[in-house]
Design a protein around this motif. Structure first.
Motif: not given
Length: 235
Positions: A127-140, A213-228
């Motif tokens: 994630i961090g490396t891709i964000l840096t690449s997009l910015t450095e390559s000229g993304a507005t 060095t690109a910033p490190t990104v700490s990733v959590g979790t996704l919660r899938y929920s259901a109610d019946v």
């Protein structure tokens, strides 16, 4: 005699109706809801970025935008991407004006050309490396990445199974507490639409100690929920 026979038949019919009425009234309707969820570590990241140029010539503006977009596409090609997800076809061209206070009218500035880039990466550690690449390559503009799971149907089904199990447990507890016996499960339905929500600090950027060095990104979790909701008959 005719009358006693009629009376006997009527008595039998009335007794039968009373028995049926008693059986029906003895049935109890039980209703319970159950919730279920599952926390999943995301294994995909959805990116979106855009390139914008303003020029009095629409052709020149589009040429500049296309050149920058080519650099972006080349920059992300080195990453582990879902090739089918790459889309840079969205292009818009709009005239742009500014308000001139002296002449009290709109003054033509040029044409604003905007082109979007969307793609999905299969490695959350990039994630961090891709964000840096997009910015450095000229993304507005680079929008916040969206974390995702590659098998959402599997996760949602697991959450749904947990919700049904919890609802069944509740309705059985209700029947047991009332000294009733469940005769049938009349219906099972989703009480509300399922959804996915970020959970446990989904994504957090951490500054790197190294300058290049690109910033490190700490990733959590996704919660899938259901109610019946379950409706059962007991007696």
């Amino acid at each position: 005699m005719v009358f006693p026979q009629i009376f006997i038949r009527f008595t039998v019919f009335a007794a039968l109706m009373f028995t049926l009425s008693s059986a029906v009234s003895a049935e109890t309707r039980l209703e319970a809801r159950g919730a279920g969820f599952i926390d999943i570590a995301p294994d995909q990241v959805k990116f979106s970025a855009s390139v914008t140029e303003v020029n009095r010539s629409a052709v020149d503006a589009q040429t500049q935008v296309n050149s920058t977009m080519s650099r972006l596409e080349k920059a992300i090609a080195k990453f582990n991407l879902n090739e089918d997800s790459i889309d840079s076809s969205a292009l818009s061209v709009n005239p742009e004006y500014r308000w001139d206070a002296d002449s009290r009218k709109q003054v033509f500035v040029g044409y604003r050309v905007n082109r979007n880039l969307e793609f999905t990466a299969n490695d959350v550690s990039e994630i961090g490396t891709i964000l840096t690449s997009l910015t450095e390559s000229g993304a507005t503009q680079v929008n916040a990445p969206q974390l995702a799971y590659s098998r959402p149907e599997d996760a949602q089904q697991q959450a749904l199974r947990t919700a049904v199990a919890n609802a069944l447990k509740t309705v059985r507890t209700m029947a047991s507490a009332a000294k009733l016996s469940i005769q049938a499960i009349d219906s099972i339905s989703e009480a509300k639409e399922h959804f996915v929500e970020p959970f446990n600090n989904l994504m957090r950027a951490e500054a790197s100690s190294a300058v290049d060095t690109a910033p490190t990104v700490s990733v959590g979790t996704l919660r899938y929920s259901a109610d019946v909701k379950i409706i059962a008959t007991a007696n």
